[in-house]
Write a protein that holds these residues in place. Structure first.
Motif, PDB file in Angstrom:
ATOM      1  N   GLN A 258       0.651  -1.291  -0.163  1.00 34.62           N
ATOM      2  CA  GLN A 258       0.391  -0.067   0.238  1.00 34.62           C
ATOM      3  C   GLN A 258       0.622   1.573  -0.205  1.00 34.62           C
ATOM      4  O   GLN A 258       0.709   2.065  -0.759  1.00 34.62           O
ATOM      5  CB  GLN A 258      -0.751  -0.482   0.939  1.00 34.62           C
TER       6      GLN A 258
ATOM      7  N   MET B 171       3.730   1.203  -1.228  1.00 34.35           N
ATOM      8  CA  MET B 171       4.590   1.243  -2.556  1.00 34.35           C
ATOM      9  C   MET B 171       3.326   2.327  -3.472  1.00 34.35           C
ATOM     10  O   MET B 171       3.416   3.188  -4.170  1.00 34.35           O
ATOM     11  CB  MET B 171       4.942   0.053  -3.194  1.00 34.35           C
TER      12      MET B 171
ATOM     13  N   TYR C 164       0.521   3.923  -2.770  1.00 30.83           N
ATOM     14  CA  TYR C 164      -0.116   5.466  -2.272  1.00 30.83           C
ATOM     15  C   TYR C 164       1.134   6.128  -3.823  1.00 30.83           C
ATOM     16  O   TYR C 164       1.359   7.335  -4.259  1.00 30.83           O
ATOM     17  CB  TYR C 164       0.367   5.506  -1.371  1.00 30.83           C
TER      18      TYR C 164
ATOM     19  N   ASN D  79      -0.471  -6.413 -14.211  1.00 30.22           N
ATOM     20  CA  ASN D  79      -1.421  -6.905 -13.563  1.00 30.22           C
ATOM     21  C   ASN D  79      -1.978  -5.447 -12.967  1.00 30.22           C
ATOM     22  O   ASN D  79      -3.319  -5.663 -12.605  1.00 30.22           O
ATOM     23  CB  ASN D  79      -0.888  -8.046 -13.254  1.00 30.22           C
TER      24      ASN D  79
ATOM     25  N   ASN E 125      -5.099  -4.613 -13.049  1.00 29.48           N
ATOM     26  CA  ASN E 125      -6.520  -4.619 -11.634  1.00 29.48           C
ATOM     27  C   ASN E 125      -6.248  -3.799 -10.051  1.00 29.48           C
ATOM     28  O   ASN E 125      -7.356  -4.048  -9.389  1.00 29.48           O
ATOM     29  CB  ASN E 125      -6.196  -6.646 -12.035  1.00 29.48           C
ATOM     30  N   GLU E 126      -5.465  -3.669  -9.408  1.00 26.85           N
ATOM     31  CA  GLU E 126      -5.234  -3.647  -8.165  1.00 26.85           C
ATOM     32  C   GLU E 126      -4.841  -2.098  -7.868  1.00 26.85           C
ATOM     33  O   GLU E 126      -5.314  -1.567  -6.909  1.00 26.85           O
ATOM     34  CB  GLU E 126      -4.207  -4.507  -7.567  1.00 26.85           C
TER      35      GLU E 126
ATOM     36  N   GLU F 230      -8.629   0.456  -7.774  1.00 27.31           N
ATOM     37  CA  GLU F 230      -9.038   0.588  -6.939  1.00 27.31           C
ATOM     38  C   GLU F 230      -8.601   1.563  -5.339  1.00 27.31           C
ATOM     39  O   GLU F 230      -9.410   2.639  -4.458  1.00 27.31           O
ATOM     40  CB  GLU F 230     -10.531  -0.497  -6.321  1.00 27.31           C
ATOM     41  N   LEU F 231      -7.566   2.071  -6.177  1.00 30.54           N
ATOM     42  CA  LEU F 231      -6.658   2.547  -4.655  1.00 30.54           C
ATOM     43  C   LEU F 231      -6.285   4.360  -5.312  1.00 30.54           C
ATOM     44  O   LEU F 231      -5.956   5.020  -4.374  1.00 30.54           O
ATOM     45  CB  LEU F 231      -5.180   2.210  -4.567  1.00 30.54           C
TER      46      LEU F 231
END
Lengths: 439, 259
Positions: B73, B75, B77, B100, B104-105, B108-109
């Motif tokens: 989290q 990294m 951010y 990826n 995909n990840e 949402e951040l």
């Protein structure tokens, strides 16, 4: 006499369904011990998965031979249930072949079709027994199946043989009786063996026929109640499991919003909630035990039929490591059942000093996973062993600080040098300076 | 000269695409050759691109997969701050793990970008006629086998684009027994790259390299710097390094570019 039989039948059916329902309620309670996760969005895509994966068995056909054989047994299971419905009605109301009159000549076609399915099921089940016990197909005879799992698998196959034989034999007896009276019933398969029995007396034929009828339906009642304790529970749970399967790309790992927020508040303290805001529920980081997993992980565990397709494609397992995705699912179910027993006994879960990680799944197994998702891809009913592995790994690192030395180094490199290796961040674009100016 | 995003921004310019190099592509000597090959292609065909340079950081993939969510989290951010700060819209990367995690990840951040793996990017450049392969190139008629990386293949369902790129080389593409969605891992994912394997009967990369060698191909094409390293080691373990080369598809294309 008839009335007595009806009463006995209703009692048997009631008891069987009652005990089954009680166990299903218990299984549901166990599954809901898992963490909440909302998996009801995009219902169109979800129903499509039920059709393709569960009804259509799409993923089974990656391996054609077992897929075709399994399809016979599956079709037998789904369609012969229509005949079971008739048997139930007959049993309760003391009728005989209640569907025969309204369906007329078509009835014989339907029963003939069921008989073909029963026969194909019989053949398939015999091939399955040979694959397990004589050919010893690797994924079906690995050591993790020693003991109950192996017995369970064979028991299911034997029960299916008995059930199918009773069904065919019952029809054959009826055929023999009718042959004695003139023409046979003309059911496709059973009429072939019916002439073998015409030497027996009418009374004898009737006794065998009724014994088969009772044996078949009592067998089904017993089998129904065996399901929740067996890997064979998948015949029911494959359907909800396909519905609740993940719809995001397989590569996406679940986010941990609580950690995300913690980092956010650390970097931008002005965004942190004030003391007056309700404190969020504090979970354990990652999963130590089954209650820390999502309910879907637990449904996965009950849906697993231990076919081992996951393990047979797992790169770690193929190269002799201890990790086996199938064992991850079996361990999760075993531990969940143990927790369920604990709750049955004590009303609430009383700490037994055990947990899924360490007592069931070792650190060595968890460490060997390359997160390649081959296990997830291989599962015909969309079980995700990787999801459990990831959560257990999170627990090991974040709660136990349990990591191999090399991973600690990697982490400190990422933290200090912004790369998993010990290089100076200043050298990150060194390659660019080495390129030919003309390029 | 390869320009950084900071240099573009200083001139108030925006490149066509940001080239996310990744840690392996930046620091690992073998992987640097992939990076240079891809940068050369982009430069030659005139794609305007920037790198983040010293501002690029690990995406946090190995940390997250090992179980270290805090570090991931952190990294994420920092990277998202940098990328959003520049107003980045489009990213191309030579690493399927970075691809990826961006696809995909990060969304949402708060990190939402159009992300492409270089195999898809190259396929587009070929289709658009921007990348042209010379006639009778070095790989014409040669046997090439393609190794699907887990994070491009199973993770994101990209099986065709890299194969299409290889077809442009006029080579003979032979498949391994385990390919496509059944492809076997090289052994590096899930932060395995950074630790010793658990005890077993063999190593994952040895097993996979053996399968690749069995196809009789002289070239194993890869799309991931980790796979390239793992398979190269695997080929060495079979003492086949003189006969069988492991090359990234960017290297194959770069060597076949029309002059």
């Amino acid at each position: 006499m008839h009335l007595l039989q009806q009463i006995v039948f209703i009692l048997c059916a009631g008891t069987a369904i009652g005990i089954f329902t009680k166990k299903v309620v218990e299984v549901r309670r166990n599954i809901l011990l898992g963490r909440d996760e909302n998996l009801t969005d995009q219902s169109g895509r979800r129903w499509r998965n039920v059709l393709l994966l569960a009804f259509g068995q799409k993923k089974m056909f990656k391996r054609p031979l077992p897929a075709v054989l399994h399809f016979f047994v599956y079709a037998g299971f789904v369609l012969i249930n229509i005949e079971v419905l008739e048997i139930l009605i007959d049993g309760i109301f003391g009728t005989e072949r209640i569907f025969q009159a309204p369906l007329g000549a078509f009835y014989n076609v339907v029963i003939g079709f069921f008989e073909i399915l029963a026969f194909l099921t019989l053949i398939a089940v015999i091939v399955f027994l040979i694959r397990r016990n004589i050919l010893k197909v690797k994924r079906l005879s690995m050591h993790e199946l020693d003991g109950f799992p192996k017995r369970d698998a064979n028991t299911i196959l034997y029960i299916e043989i008995v059930l199918m034989c009773m069904l065919l034999l019952m029809n054959a007896m009826e055929g023999a009786i009718q042959l004695k009276e003139g023409v046979g019933n003309g059911f496709l398969i059973s009429s072939l063996i019916a002439p073998l029995f015409t030497g027996l007396s009418l009374d004898m034929l009737n006794i065998i026929k009724h014994t088969c009828w009772w044996g078949h339906i009592l067998g089904i009642f017993a089998f129904l109640n065996y399901l929740p304790y067996s890997k064979h529970f998948h015949i029911l749970l494959a359907f909800p499991n396909a519905f609740y399967t993940r719809l995001t790309p397989q590569g996406k790992m679940a986010n941990m919003p609580e950690v995300q927020n913690e980092v956010l508040y650390m970097m931008q303290p002005e965004l942190a909630p004030t003391a007056t805001d309700a404190a969020p529920v504090q979970h354990r980081f990652g999963a130590k035990d089954v209650m820390d997993l999502s309910w879907k992980n637990l449904l996965d565990a009950y849906s697993c039929t231990e076919c081992g397709r996951c393990t047979s494609v797992c790169p770690a397992n193929i190269t002799g490591k201890k990790l086996s995705p199938r064992k991850i699912m079996m361990d999760t179910r075993d531990r969940l059942e143990e927790v369920g027993e604990n709750i049955n006994k004590n009303k609430n879960f009383v700490d037994d000093g055990k947990s899924l990680v360490h007592d069931y799944i070792s650190v060595e197994e968890l460490r060997a996973c390359t997160t390649c998702q081959a296990c997830v891809e291989a599962c015909p009913v969309s079980i995700e062993p990787l999801s459990i592995i990831n959560q257990l790994r999170r627990y090991l690192i974040m709660e136990e600080s349990n990591a191999p030395q090399e991973w600690n180094l990697m982490s400190s490199n990422i933290e200090n040098n912004m790369a998993p290796w010990k290089f100076s961040p200043d050298d990150r674009d060194k390659w660019a300076n080495e390129m030919e100016p003309s390029a | 000269m390869i320009k950084t995003m900071a240099e573009f921004a200083a001139n108030n310019e925006m490149p066509e695409v940001l080239f996310w190099v990744g840690c392996a592509g930046s620091f690992d000597q073998r992987a640097q050759r992939i990076t240079k090959a891809f940068a050369t292609i982009l430069t030659k065909v005139g794609v305007s691109f920037a790198i983040l340079g010293k501002e690029e950081m690990c995406t946090g993939d190995p940390a997250r997969r090992a179980g270290n969510e805090f570090l991931f989290q952190m990294m994420a951010y920092n990277n998202i701050q940098t990328l959003n700060g520049y107003g980045i819209k489009k990213i191309v990367t030579i690493c399927p793990h970075c691809f990826n995690i961006f696809t995909n990840e990060y969304p949402e951040l708060g990190g939402k970008y159009e992300v492409m793996h270089h195999s898809t990017f190259l396929q587009q450049l070929i289709n658009e006629g921007r990348v042209r392969i010379k006639e009778g190139g070095a790989f014409k008629g040669k046997k090439i086998t393609y190794h699907d990386s887990c994070y491009l293949g199973r993770a994101n369902g990209i099986y065709e684009a890299p194969r299409e790129v290889l077809k442009a080389l006029d080579a003979e593409l032979v498949e391994m027994k385990r390919c496509g969605s059944n492809g076997m891992c090289c052994g590096a994912g899930g932060a395995q790259m950074f630790k010793e394997e658990e005890a077993g009967t063999t190593r994952i990369n040895f097993e996979r390299a053996e399968e690749a060698i069995e196809t009789g191909a002289k070239i194993i094409a890869a799309n991931c710097p980790y796979c390239t390293t793992m398979l190269t080691d695997g080929v060495k373990s079979k003492e086949k390094e003189d006969d069988v080369k492991v090359l990234d598809i960017a290297e194959l294309i770069e060597a076949s570019l029309e002059d």
